[in-house]
Motif scaffolding. Structure first.
Motif, mmCIF file in Angstrom:
data_model
loop_
_atom_site.group_PDB
_atom_site.id
_atom_site.type_symbol
_atom_site.label_atom_id
_atom_site.label_comp_id
_atom_site.label_asym_id
_atom_site.label_seq_id
_atom_site.Cartn_x
_atom_site.Cartn_y
_atom_site.Cartn_z
ATOM 1 N N ASP A 188 0.847 -1.191 0.000
ATOM 2 C CA ASP A 188 0.000 0.000 0.000
ATOM 3 C C ASP A 188 0.886 1.245 0.000
ATOM 4 N N SER A 189 0.302 2.377 -0.402
ATOM 5 C CA SER A 189 1.052 3.633 -0.449
ATOM 6 C C SER A 189 0.608 4.591 0.658
ATOM 7 N N SER A 190 0.107 4.054 1.753
ATOM 8 C CA SER A 190 -0.331 4.882 2.863
ATOM 9 C C SER A 190 0.041 4.234 4.190
ATOM 10 N N LEU A 191 0.041 5.039 5.235
ATOM 11 C CA LEU A 191 0.224 4.533 6.587
ATOM 12 C C LEU A 191 -0.655 5.350 7.521
ATOM 13 N N THR A 192 -1.067 4.726 8.613
ATOM 14 C CA THR A 192 -1.966 5.359 9.578
ATOM 15 C C THR A 192 -1.323 5.370 10.952
ATOM 16 N N ILE A 193 -1.458 6.498 11.637
ATOM 17 C CA ILE A 193 -0.963 6.654 13.001
ATOM 18 C C ILE A 193 -2.173 6.760 13.926
ATOM 19 N N HIS A 194 -2.229 5.893 14.907
ATOM 20 C CA HIS A 194 -3.307 5.903 15.899
ATOM 21 C C HIS A 194 -2.686 6.132 17.265
ATOM 22 N N ASP A 195 -2.926 7.296 17.831
ATOM 23 C CA ASP A 195 -2.381 7.650 19.144
ATOM 24 C C ASP A 195 -3.487 7.681 20.182
ATOM 25 N N GLU A 196 -3.201 7.115 21.350
ATOM 26 C CA GLU A 196 -4.064 7.267 22.509
ATOM 27 C C GLU A 196 -3.240 7.871 23.635
ATOM 28 N N ILE A 197 -3.726 8.979 24.184
ATOM 29 C CA ILE A 197 -3.042 9.658 25.286
ATOM 30 C C ILE A 197 -3.785 9.333 26.563
ATOM 31 N N GLU A 198 -3.119 8.644 27.458
ATOM 32 C CA GLU A 198 -3.721 8.225 28.724
ATOM 33 C C GLU A 198 -3.227 9.119 29.853
ATOM 34 N N ASN A 199 -4.161 9.609 30.644
ATOM 35 C CA ASN A 199 -3.824 10.303 31.880
ATOM 36 C C ASN A 199 -3.808 9.262 33.003
ATOM 37 N N PHE A 200 -2.619 8.824 33.412
ATOM 38 C CA PHE A 200 -2.580 7.774 34.433
ATOM 39 C C PHE A 200 -2.502 8.338 35.846
ATOM 40 N N SER A 201 -2.789 9.637 35.978
ATOM 41 C CA SER A 201 -2.969 10.231 37.302
ATOM 42 C C SER A 201 -4.377 9.934 37.812
ATOM 43 N N ALA A 202 -4.569 10.081 39.104
ATOM 44 C CA ALA A 202 -5.913 9.953 39.668
ATOM 45 C C ALA A 202 -6.734 11.220 39.437
ATOM 46 N N GLY A 203 -6.054 12.323 39.156
ATOM 47 C CA GLY A 203 -6.745 13.590 38.945
ATOM 48 C C GLY A 203 -6.802 13.972 37.484
ATOM 49 N N PRO A 204 -7.537 15.030 37.128
ATOM 50 C CA PRO A 204 -7.696 15.457 35.744
ATOM 51 C C PRO A 204 -6.416 16.088 35.194
ATOM 52 N N ALA A 205 -6.318 16.106 33.875
ATOM 53 C CA ALA A 205 -5.156 16.697 33.206
ATOM 54 C C ALA A 205 -5.619 17.398 31.942
ATOM 55 N N GLU A 206 -4.772 18.300 31.453
ATOM 56 C CA GLU A 206 -4.990 18.961 30.174
ATOM 57 C C GLU A 206 -3.799 18.671 29.272
ATOM 58 N N MET A 207 -4.060 18.540 27.970
ATOM 59 C CA MET A 207 -2.979 18.267 27.042
ATOM 60 C C MET A 207 -3.275 18.916 25.696
ATOM 61 N N GLN A 208 -2.245 18.987 24.866
ATOM 62 C CA GLN A 208 -2.355 19.478 23.499
ATOM 63 C C GLN A 208 -1.585 18.530 22.586
ATOM 64 N N MET A 209 -2.015 18.463 21.330
ATOM 65 C CA MET A 209 -1.312 17.644 20.339
ATOM 66 C C MET A 209 -1.313 18.373 19.012
ATOM 67 N N LEU A 210 -0.151 18.411 18.371
ATOM 68 C CA LEU A 210 -0.042 18.955 17.024
ATOM 69 C C LEU A 210 0.864 18.035 16.229
ATOM 70 N N TYR A 211 0.399 17.597 15.055
ATOM 71 C CA TYR A 211 1.181 16.733 14.179
ATOM 72 C C TYR A 211 1.892 17.620 13.152
ATOM 73 N N HIS A 212 3.182 17.802 13.357
ATOM 74 C CA HIS A 212 4.004 18.693 12.527
ATOM 75 C C HIS A 212 4.539 17.859 11.362
ATOM 76 N N ALA A 213 3.797 17.818 10.241
ATOM 77 C CA ALA A 213 4.182 17.036 9.071
ATOM 78 C C ALA A 213 4.893 17.939 8.078
ATOM 79 N N ASN A 214 6.131 17.569 7.699
ATOM 80 C CA ASN A 214 7.031 18.482 7.011
ATOM 81 C C ASN A 214 7.478 17.920 5.666
ATOM 82 N N PHE A 215 7.414 18.765 4.635
ATOM 83 C CA PHE A 215 7.709 18.324 3.280
ATOM 84 C C PHE A 215 8.590 19.344 2.565
ATOM 85 N N GLY A 216 9.625 18.836 1.915
ATOM 86 C CA GLY A 216 10.494 19.648 1.082
ATOM 87 C C GLY A 216 10.500 19.108 -0.335
ATOM 88 N N LEU A 217 11.573 19.387 -1.066
ATOM 89 C CA LEU A 217 11.707 18.866 -2.418
ATOM 90 C C LEU A 217 11.635 17.344 -2.402
#
Length: 387
Positions: A188-217
């Motif tokens: 195949d000519s494709s690939l898939t990324i599946h991410d799961e972010i787990e908060n393993f603390s007992a309390g709540p958390a905040e997070m951010q995610m950015l997929y920095h995909a970079n292309f040149g010549l």
């Protein structure tokens, strides 16, 4: 049919294979695919683990040492990625993310796809009273090594999966675990990324995610275009505003070019899925990023068309937020809240288009999502969008 898994790295068991090659012969089947794990040596790459997956058509390189980033990909003679003046991949031991400038992250930046997060993913931010660094540029996850890596081959589904676990933690503070899977099918000519972010603390958390995909010549060249179902386009600053009329096209390399960044909201299909396409000047080759707007509602376009030896590149960046300073994005509500013991999931597919027909089909998919709807293009930065 056969399914088999191999553990390549496991911190808990002190397990690590320096060199492993997996081929169809290991499963007693025919095929042209191959998986190789090796440890790199020399310069800033000393000690970096690389997993190179060849599905019989597409080859791509995963870096467990660098937060399970995607270093480069190859489809036949077409190399996908960019030529950074940072000659990596760089071992995080040589990257001081917390240096006072907040820009240490750039010392290791040369991947095709690097995750920015998890505590923050934007511009560096400093304490207003002390001047000390609060959040480094683009966060820490890309410079955290994996604690567990395994490979699975399923000849029934004809799928290769590389699974990794990376943690971003600090005692008394954040406790996040990223479980990622790279999956691709034979030939195949494709690939898939599946991410799961787990908060393993007992309390709540905040997070951010950015997929920095970079292309040149060669995918990026003079006359290349981004084709996307834009709903709103906002220049990040006055510099980007000066180029708003050509926000979706790219010039040839130009020495001394100052980067431009645009923040976008995209249209999506009813189920939330959307797509952005980068195509070369002649529409003969391209690549799509396919993702769900419900998971990744923000899209940033980074244009850095400087001289080739200075890093001629563009970034297509789906994210949970825009890469403004963390406090500003928090004030706008652009953070993901995860209760203790819960997870947030993100899915991103890269589809490579090696022919004119493939590019045309990808563009048609974008136009179907757009459904004739216009984009609102602002000629200056907007409140709530730009810090």
């Amino acid at each position: 049919m056969t399914t088999r898994s191999w553990t390549l790295l496991h911190q808990a068991d002190n397990t690590r294979t320096d060199h492993t090659v997996i081929t169809p012969q290991d499963l007693g089947v025919d095929g042209a695919w191959k998986i190789e794990k090796r440890t790199l040596h020399g310069g800033l790459s000393e000690g970096v683990d690389e997993i190179r997956v060849n599905n019989g058509k597409l080859t791509f390189s995963i870096l467990p040492t660098r937060g399970m980033g995607l270093w480069k990909a190859w489809l036949g003679d077409l190399e996908i990625g960019w030529k950074s003046p940072v000659h990596g991949p760089v071992n995080p031991a040589f990257v001081n993310v917390g240096e006072p400038s907040g820009l240490g992250w750039l010392d290791g930046f040369d991947e095709l796809l690097v995750r920015c997060g998890l505590e923050s993913n934007g511009a560096p931010e400093f304490d207003k009273e002390t001047g000390r660094l609060k959040y480094p540029v683009h966060g820490r996850i890309a410079n955290r090594p994996a604690t567990h890596v395994s490979v699975t081959v399923d000849t029934t589904t004809q799928e290769i999966t590389v699974r990794g676990i990376v943690e971003e933690t600090r005692f008394h503070f954040l406790k996040l675990r990223m479980v990622t899977q790279f999956s691709t099918r034979f030939n195949d000519s494709s690939l898939t990324i599946h991410d799961e972010i787990e908060n393993f603390s007992a309390g709540p958390a905040e997070m951010q995610m950015l997929y920095h995909a970079n292309f040149g010549l060669p995918l990026l060249d003079g006359g290349s275009r981004v084709v996307c179902p834009a709903k709103t386009v906002v220049p990040r600053n006055d510099r980007a505003a000066s180029g708003i009329r050509t926000w979706d096209s790219f010039p040839a390399p130009e020495a001394g070019y100052e980067e431009m960044v645009y923040f976008l909201e995209l249209y999506a299909a009813d189920d939330g899925w959307t797509r952005t396409v980068l195509k070369n000047a002649h529409s003969t080759q391209g690549i799509s990023l396919v993702f769900n707007k419900r998971q990744l509602p923000c899209f940033s376009l980074w244009k850095n068309t400087t001289a080739e030896n200075d890093g001629y590149v563009t970034g297509l960046e789906p994210g949970t937020n825009f890469p403004n300073p963390r406090s500003y994005e928090g004030e706008q509500g652009r953070v993901v809240k995860i209760d203790g013991g819960k997870r947030a999931a993100f899915l991103l597919t890269l589809e490579i288009h090696p022919t004119s027909k493939d590019v045309a089909d990808a563009e048609a998919a974008v136009h179907k999502i757009r459904a004739g709807r216009d984009a609102q293009v602002w000629d200056k930065p907007q409140p709530g969008w730009c810090s």
